[in-house]
Write an enzyme that holds these catalytic residues in place. Structure first.
Site, mmCIF file in Angstrom:
data_model
loop_
_atom_site.group_PDB
_atom_site.id
_atom_site.type_symbol
_atom_site.label_atom_id
_atom_site.label_comp_id
_atom_site.label_asym_id
_atom_site.label_seq_id
_atom_site.Cartn_x
_atom_site.Cartn_y
_atom_site.Cartn_z
ATOM 1 N N ASP A 24 0.777 -1.255 0.000
ATOM 2 C CA ASP A 24 0.000 0.000 0.000
ATOM 3 C C ASP A 24 0.808 1.304 0.000
ATOM 4 O OD1 ASP A 24 -1.524 -2.136 0.828
ATOM 5 O OD2 ASP A 24 -2.204 -1.218 2.680
ATOM 6 N N TRP A 48 5.777 -10.291 1.311
ATOM 7 C CA TRP A 48 5.363 -9.515 2.484
ATOM 8 C C TRP A 48 6.100 -10.001 3.737
ATOM 9 C CZ3 TRP A 48 2.981 -9.981 7.238
ATOM 10 C CH2 TRP A 48 2.377 -8.827 7.764
ATOM 11 N N GLU A 206 -10.383 -2.221 4.255
ATOM 12 C CA GLU A 206 -9.053 -1.740 4.618
ATOM 13 C C GLU A 206 -8.829 -0.360 4.003
ATOM 14 O OE1 GLU A 206 -6.512 -5.822 4.936
ATOM 15 O OE2 GLU A 206 -6.755 -5.113 2.894
HETATM 16 C C1 FRU Z 1 -3.854 -3.674 2.720
HETATM 17 C C2 FRU Z 1 -3.234 -4.080 4.043
HETATM 18 C C3 FRU Z 1 -3.601 -3.089 5.123
HETATM 19 C C4 FRU Z 1 -2.485 -3.265 6.097
HETATM 20 C C5 FRU Z 1 -1.302 -3.509 5.193
HETATM 21 C C6 FRU Z 1 -0.273 -4.434 5.757
HETATM 22 O O1 FRU Z 1 -3.194 -4.163 1.613
HETATM 23 O O2 FRU Z 1 -3.636 -5.388 4.372
HETATM 24 O O3 FRU Z 1 -4.877 -3.294 5.673
HETATM 25 O O4 FRU Z 1 -2.314 -2.137 6.915
HETATM 26 O O5 FRU Z 1 -1.817 -4.043 3.997
HETATM 27 O O6 FRU Z 1 0.864 -4.462 4.964
#
Ligand code: FRU
Length: 491
Positions: A24, A48, A206
């Protein structure tokens, strides 16, 4: 110029990290001539992991300069998504009115709590900068919003609310949002909840964003609430829905409970807007993460993963008495057009397949503007192709009343069974239909009729897409204009 920006699939005018994993966009704020872009970042891998805030700065929304990492995980957790504001009146007391602090508001995600199998693993924290975003100090009183006993309690987005002279935070809580208010960014009061009977609930909500916007051609202002949802998007996986409505500093009341989408493509997620763009400019500028949680972590790039969309200007237009959101590329992007590259193609009747000669123009890094006059054709559009018989088709089906981007045969897709398919967007075109398209090596962003509809899609062709064709099925269509520009690389 960065040498490593020539790898396969590396975007040439979109923002991407030099190496590592990005998701994000975060903390976008404009201050003293600089657009700050922070982002969810894991520098040690291309998947991630422990989240940091990466950082980049632009003075023109076109060229970006990579900055050192702004926020590192600490004992309270990983640094998840959030926003940033300029605290002009120094309400927080971290700076002074002469040197107002920049404040970042983010989610702490505590892996220890998650590992213990408990759901209340998220709280909200803040950090401030007194040197134009170059360095950040975390507030010693963090967290500023404790977890009330909720799972998925994250992604704070903050705005100054003029009428009540308070800061307003909109926060995602499962598939709702909670609104909070504050006088100093440190102490927050719960105001209200929105969402149980509105919008799409196919996944977790989100990265919300709440801001006022004038309805074009009127003196009416509406509030826009962006709400990203994963999964549950119109074409599968992650997507961004929006509401328009009224907000009095306490509660948000939507104009309609219907689900409406910012972008119908599969690759525009977690998008939010810049804070503190000067009033004289007046724009609400948006950027999104150009990927989808369905396959983001397995796409075939090696050193880095993911890019952002191009920055877009959001507007509200009246559509049969209802304010509806449009997105258009920011005009700064014209600076990318390579001098002397412009090609204008003669208008023509298309009834099957026409190859367009673009000469030396490099289509794999280009901007196309074209218009069709709908005839009796069932479906029509353009296709990008390469020497491997791969193609990406973009067009409109008059029969189905929908726009489409077809990447079923656009290159590599074996990395995910979810990837190869056709994305569609319901649309009732008039006699004319206008496309504005940005192509950048491995992505296409399609803006239809001044941003009434948008589809953003990535693809991984084996060799560059360097040929352009027009097609019409089951009848004829008139191409009334077509202009192509090759675009510069920014790295
Ligand atoms: C959206 C998300 C958010 C979170 C972040 C974690 O893609 O899941 O809700 O803060 O990515 O990396």
């Amino acid at each position: 110029q960065l040498d490593n920006f020539a790898e396969p699939y590396r975007p040439q005018f979109h923002f991407s990290p030099e190496f590592g994993w990005m998701n994000d966009p975060n903390g976008m704020v404009y201050y003293e001539g600089e657009y700050h872009l922070f982002y969810q970042y894991y520098p040690d891998s291309t998947v991630w992991g422990p989240m940091h805030w990466g950082h980049a700065i632009s003075t023109d929304l076109v060229h970006w300069e990579h900055q050192p990492i702004a926020l590192y995980p600490d004992s309270l957790g990983y640094i998840f998504s959030g926003s940033a504001v300029v605290d002009w009146n120094n309400t927080s007391g971290f700076g002074s009115e002469e040197n107002p602090p920049l404040i970042a508001i983010f989610t702490y995600h505590d892996m220890e709590i998650e590992k213990a199998g408990e759901l209340e693993d998220e709280t909200q924290g803040i950090a401030y900068s007194l040197d134009k975003g170059r360095s950040w100090i975390k507030y010693e009183g963090n967290p500023v919003v404790e977890n009330p006993g909720a799972a998925d309690f994250r992604d704070p987005n903050v705005i100054w609310h003029e009428e009540t002279q308070k800061w307003i935070m909109v926060l995602s809580v499962q598939d709702r949002v909670h609104l909070y208010s504050s006088e100093n960014l440190k102490e927050w009061q719960f105001e209200s909840e929105f969402g149980h009977d509105a919008g799409s609930h196919g996944g977790v909500w989100e990265c919300p964003d709440l801001f006022p916007l004038q309805v074009e051609g009127t003196d009416q202002t509406k509030w826009v609430l962006l709400l990203n949802i994963n999964p549950g998007g119109p074409n599968g996986g992650s997507a961004n829905q929006y509401f328009t409505g009224d907000f009095d500093g306490h509660t948000f009341v939507a104009d309609t409970k219907e689900t409406r989408w910012v972008d119908y493509g599969r690759d525009n997620y977690a998008g939010v807007t810049w804070s503190d763009v000067p009033k004289e400019d007046g724009r609400r500028i948006f950027i999104g993460w150009m990927s989808n949680w369905n396959y983001a972590q397995v796409v075939p790039t090696e050193k880095w993963r993911s890019a952002m969309t191009i920055p877009r200007k959001l507007s509200l237009k009246d559509e049969n008495g209802m304010a509806s959101l449009t997105s258009e590329p920011v005009s700064e992007l014209h600076a990318l057009r390579m001098a002397g590259s412009e090609k204008n193609i003669a208008s023509q009747t298309v009834s099957d397949i026409h190859t367009i000669d673009l000469g030396e123009l490099d289509l794999s890094q280009s901007e196309l503007l074209f218009e069709f006059q709908a005839g009796d054709s069932e479906s029509f559009g353009i296709s990008l192709g390469n020497d491997q018989d791969e193609m990406l088709k973009i067009g409109y089906s008059a029969e189905e009343k929908q726009l489409f981007v077809d990447r079923t045969n656009a290159g590599k897709s074996d990395f995910s069974s979810n990837f190869a398919s056709i994305s569609t967007a319901p649309y009732e075109a008039g006699d004319q239909i206008k496309f504005h398209i940005y192509i950048d090596v491995a992505s296409v962003e399609v803006f239809v009729d001044n941003g009434n509809r948008v589809l953003t899609e990535i693809y991984f062709s084996s060799t560059p897409m360097n040929s352009l064709k027009l097609f019409a099925n089951g009848g004829a269509v008139e191409l009334t204009s077509l202009t192509a520009h090759e675009l510069k690389r920014i790295w």
